[in-house]
Design an enzyme around this catalytic site. Sequence first.
Site, PDB file in Angstrom:
ATOM      1  CG  HIS A 146      -8.422  -2.904  -5.919  1.00 29.63           C
ATOM      2  ND1 HIS A 146      -9.167  -2.944  -4.770  1.00 29.63           N
ATOM      3  CD2 HIS A 146      -9.224  -3.299  -6.920  1.00 29.63           C
ATOM      4  CE1 HIS A 146     -10.382  -3.373  -5.070  1.00 29.63           C
ATOM      5  NE2 HIS A 146     -10.450  -3.595  -6.363  1.00 29.63           N
ATOM      6  CE1 TYR A 190      -3.652  -2.460   0.137  1.00 30.53           C
ATOM      7  CE2 TYR A 190      -2.637  -3.290   2.151  1.00 30.53           C
ATOM      8  CZ  TYR A 190      -3.554  -3.417   1.135  1.00 30.53           C
ATOM      9  OH  TYR A 190      -4.379  -4.506   1.087  1.00 30.53           O
TER      10      TYR A 190
END
Length: 139
Positions: free
Chosen positions: A94, A17
């Site tokens: 995403h 992330y």
Amino acid sequence: MHGVNLDQLGRRDPVHYGTLSFDELELRISNFSHELGLEVRFFQSNHEGEFVEHLHRLQGLADGVVLNPGAWTHYSYAIRDALELAALPAVEVHLSDVKGREEWRALSVIGDLCLERVAGKGPEGYRDALERLRAELAR
Ligand code: DQA
């Protein structure tokens, strides 16, 4: 629209992330939208029902939606049904490469309702998503 656990960016695994905090991510997305001449509004919730209710309110509030529902992507038929109800052009995003991770992350229950799925590009993926949405709205 950001779903469950996205508010914890900055604390989540940087391998998947990155290191941006949630506020920094929203700032980046704001900048992308200004560059593209789009007006953006944000919503984040860790509560599925709130996310669903925001989708219920979208008609009349927005011309389209970019959404990263987090883990709900993979199993929430409630969010899928609400997105269908919203009946707006949608792009799924995403941060991580969901297809290259655990098998269960490869499945999206909203994918066929979206114009495109952008994954694995980190924050830049939101620029791609906004560009795709802008192209759709210009048609
Ligand atoms: C995510 C991927 C999901 O599998 C995960 O549950 C998330 C974030 C992403 O942005 O890469 O919370 O949607």
